[in-house]
Design a protein around this motif. Structure first.
Motif, PDB file in Angstrom:
ATOM      1  N   ALA A  80      -5.855   2.879  -4.392  1.00 51.93           N
ATOM      2  CA  ALA A  80      -4.342   2.364  -4.448  1.00 51.93           C
ATOM      3  C   ALA A  80      -4.037   1.428  -3.204  1.00 51.93           C
ATOM      4  CB  ALA A  80      -3.272   3.232  -4.526  1.00 51.93           C
ATOM      5  N   GLY A  87      -1.181  -1.084  -2.443  1.00 49.34           N
ATOM      6  CA  GLY A  87       0.043  -1.325  -2.889  1.00 49.34           C
ATOM      7  C   GLY A  87       0.630  -0.906  -4.085  1.00 49.34           C
ATOM      8  N   ASP A  88       0.696  -2.086  -5.115  1.00 48.39           N
ATOM      9  CA  ASP A  88       1.033  -1.719  -6.584  1.00 48.39           C
ATOM     10  C   ASP A  88      -0.262  -1.765  -7.409  1.00 48.39           C
ATOM     11  OD1 ASP A  88       3.711  -1.473  -5.888  1.00 48.39           O
ATOM     12  OD2 ASP A  88       4.078  -3.418  -6.210  1.00 48.39           O
ATOM     13  N   ASP A  89      -1.431  -2.149  -6.943  1.00 48.08           N
ATOM     14  CA  ASP A  89      -2.539  -2.407  -7.532  1.00 48.08           C
ATOM     15  C   ASP A  89      -3.523  -1.231  -7.373  1.00 48.08           C
ATOM     16  OD1 ASP A  89      -1.645  -4.998  -8.563  1.00 48.08           O
ATOM     17  OD2 ASP A  89      -2.572  -5.760  -6.683  1.00 48.08           O
ATOM     18  N   THR A  90      -4.461  -0.991  -8.347  1.00 47.06           N
ATOM     19  CA  THR A  90      -5.565  -0.014  -8.369  1.00 47.06           C
ATOM     20  C   THR A  90      -6.740  -0.797  -8.036  1.00 47.06           C
ATOM     21  OG1 THR A  90      -4.220   1.788  -9.115  1.00 47.06           O
ATOM     22  CG2 THR A  90      -6.327   1.827  -9.227  1.00 47.06           C
TER      23      THR A  90
END
Length: 235
Positions: A12, A14-17
């Motif tokens: 992960a 931040g908001d991204d994977t």
């Protein structure tokens, strides 16, 4: 010895994977001499961390000498690292206030081995890497190549199943790099399983098998130049 099945690793950010490994299957047998290569961001470092039990996969299984490390807790992984894997790092990671002998003895402390036996095993490991006469020196009294030899002796002292070297020549000049790789060549001939993580083609050329990683996948897995060198030596 090593069986990776459908290994996936996601991080992960931040908001991204981020998909670091995207379904890796890999078998490495006893006494293989393997280079793990790939550009920065390819996933080779993540793969190395999983092979070294420094990280666990998001999905898939990693069986090391018959044990599924993917199901181990932190204590069990630490035990596997101490018993099965000898690490050699680019920056040596030697303790500056300890002698060469004390540095090499260090991994054995965690096994409950007595001081006398620790010293004997460490002395034997230093002889194996050609530093039997440097046991009382401290790291700052050694050249870069000698320090890396101490690091190799420390990795070998516990008789690991696998010697895992991460960019082991990255801080060394070309002549010293050649000497360190000749040491790995010799250890392999003596029966040691060796995995070298490198981005340098001339270092990978020593190995008998080269595995290239890109975008989290193995994109090439074939014979390295080291096979030809060995054949030339035996004829």
């Amino acid at each position: 010895m090593i069986v990776l099945s459908k290994i996936v690793k996601r991080y992960a950010m931040g908001d991204d994977t981020v998909m670091a490994l995207a379904g890796v299957d890999l078998h490495i047998g006893r006494n293989e001499y393997v280079a793990l290569t790939g550009p920065s961001g390819s996933g080779k470092s993540t793969l190395m961390n999983i092979l070294g039990c420094l990280d666990t996969p998001t999905q898939g299984s990693y069986v090391l000498n018959g044990r599924d490390t993917s199901t181990m807790n932190d204590d069990e992984l630490a035990y596997a690292r101490n018993r099965e894997i000898g690490f050699v790092f680019q920056s040596f990671h030697l303790l500056p206030r300890m002698t060469v002998l004390q540095n090499v003895m260090q991994p054995l402390v965690y096994r409950g081995i007595g001081p006398g036996e620790r010293a004997r095993l460490a002395s034997e490991a230093l002889e194996k890497v050609g530093l039997g006469g440097r046991q009382k020196h401290r790291p700052n009294q050694l050249s870069g190549g000698q320090r890396q030899r101490v690091a190799v002796a420390r990795a070998l002292v516990g008789d690991p199943s696998i010697l895992l070297a991460d960019e082991p020549t990255g801080n060394l000049d070309s002549k010293t790099s050649t000497e360190i790789m000749a040491l790995f060549d010799a250890l392999h001939r003596q029966g040691q399983t060796v995995i070298v993580v490198t981005h340098e083609p001339d270092i990978a050329a020593h190995c008998h098998r080269v595995i290239r990683v890109n975008d989290g996948r193995i994109v090439e897995d074939g014979a390295g130049e080291g096979v030809g060198r060995q054949a030339a030596r035996t004829h």
